[in-house]
Write an enzyme that holds these catalytic residues in place. Structure first.
Site, mmCIF file in Angstrom:
data_model
loop_
_atom_site.group_PDB
_atom_site.id
_atom_site.type_symbol
_atom_site.label_atom_id
_atom_site.label_comp_id
_atom_site.label_asym_id
_atom_site.label_seq_id
_atom_site.Cartn_x
_atom_site.Cartn_y
_atom_site.Cartn_z
ATOM 1 C CG HIS A 144 0.523 1.981 -10.395
ATOM 2 N ND1 HIS A 144 -0.822 2.314 -10.492
ATOM 3 C CD2 HIS A 144 0.656 1.332 -9.207
ATOM 4 C CE1 HIS A 144 -1.451 1.892 -9.409
ATOM 5 N NE2 HIS A 144 -0.579 1.296 -8.619
ATOM 6 C CG ASP B 144 -2.967 3.291 -12.947
ATOM 7 O OD1 ASP B 144 -1.970 2.733 -13.448
ATOM 8 O OD2 ASP B 144 -3.181 3.337 -11.730
ATOM 9 C CB SER C 215 -2.293 -1.091 -7.008
ATOM 10 O OG SER C 215 -2.200 0.059 -6.214
#
Length: 369
Positions: A86, A116, A199
């Site tokens: 993402h 992910d 992230s």
């Protein structure tokens, strides 16, 4: 003679005790020395953690026009960077910035929305700037172990936070815009503060090994609230080489929807123990449906919750006990590929049966294992 013999025995015993003590002392010293202090840990890994940006990021004359996306870390000496799917999703003109401020163009090599994980390739970076981080063994983790997260929260490059492993084997909903309604299984939970921008950064043990890649936070505000999640390193070591070689990865697919067994559902279905996965629906044309797995047909209200009963209850997979859907997901992701065969042990009409299934390839935008 007897006194001499006793003296020899005593001397040997003392020698053995000394050797054992020395061995234990050395082992403990090695264990202590293998754990770094937080400052030493940061010094060891700081050159390996990067910030990922897009848009104006490649224009060194106008860095203010950049969009900060997240973090990543150096995976190998072949210029590969690991991050979350993402992070670069939908963005072009990617760039990677090292802690010393040097910036290099990057391109997406491969990604997998179902875990992910994504791989970037840094262009034109000198090899001497590449300091790969070693991957640890996430299956050996224990709740309570100290960990540290390094990344770029809110664009604050090279930030370190500390915490512990708060939980293991969690299930994290995947990004629905990228992967449908699938979940990521076997995820690490940590209380190390994680915020937007973290992230894709590494979650490290105290030896400087990557044991996870920070992926999400559980918060009403979108900012840290004490619960963060990381994709485990063993998933990284399994998925990333395939992404580098092929750009994508196929996941094994069974094709069922349902619910985990609860004491109330078990009582309603006549089960003695509340374990297993109740099949509500076998998706038409799926491997499960083609193998004859049956979904439910009778809607009832249990403790204020609408449940469809009558379907098969999966209680085993290839001779392994199934307690809930996570057992199925982890087994499929870890041990199986599309085209592989497996045997489901099911409970149907009070009888245990074996059903043989040939797995398919997981499609997008479905909501099943």
């Amino acid at each position: 003679m007897r006194k001499a013999f006793v003296a020899i025995v005593i001397a040997v015993a003392i020698g053995v005790i000394v050797l054992v003590y020395t061995y234990i002392k050395n082992v403990n010293e090695v264990a202590v020395e293998s754990n770094l202090t937080l400052p030493d840990l940061f010094s060891k890994v700081e050159k390996s953690v990067v910030e990922i940006t897009s848009k104006g990021a490649n224009n060194l004359a106008a860095p203010e026009s950049e969009t900060r996306l997240g973090s990543g870390f150096i995976y190998d000496n072949n210029r590969h960077i690991i991050t979350n799917t993402h992070v670069p999703a939908g963005n072009e003109d990617l760039a990677v910035t090292f802690l010393d401020g040097t910036r290099y163009p990057a391109k997406l090599v491969g990604s997998d929305a179902f875990t992910d994980l994504a791989v970037l390739y840094i262009e034109n970076v000198p090899k001497d700037k590449l300091v790969p981080l070693p991957l640890g063994n996430s299956t050996a983790l224990r709740v309570g172990e100290e960990v540290a997260a390094i990344g770029n929260p809110f664009g604050l490059s090279g930030s370190m936070t500390q915490g512990i492993i708060s939980g293991l084997g969690r299930r994290l909903p995947a990004n629905p815009t990228l992967s449908g309604q699938y979940s990521i299984s076997d995820v690490i939970q940590t209380d190390a503060p994680i915020n937007p921008g973290n992230s894709g950064g590494p979650l490290l043990n105290m030896m400087g090994e990557v044991i996870g890649i920070t992926s999400a936070i559980e918060s009403q505000t979108g900012e840290f609230a004490g619960i963060g999640f990381a994709i485990p390193s063993n998933t990284i070591s399994r998925v990333v080489p395939i992404l580098i070689a092929k750009g994508s990865i196929e996941h094994a697919w069974l094709g069922i929807t349902g619910t985990d067994m609860t004491p109330e559902i078990a009582q309603a279905t006549g089960l003695k123990e509340p374990k297993g996965f109740l099949v509500v629906h076998a998706i038409a044309g799926s491997p499960a449906a083609m193998a004859g797995i049956l979904g439910g047909h009778k809607q009832v209200d249990i403790e204020g919750r609408s449940i469809i009963l009558g379907g098969d209850v999966i209680i085993g997979i290839d001779n392994k006990t199934v307690r809930n859907v996570d057992d199925i997901l982890v087994y499929l992701d870890t041990y199986k590929e599309a085209g592989n065969n497996l045997t489901l042990k099911i409970l149907r009409n009070g009888e245990i049966q074996d059903v043989h299934v040939t797995l398919g390839t997981r499609p997008n935008l479905q909501a099943s294992p």
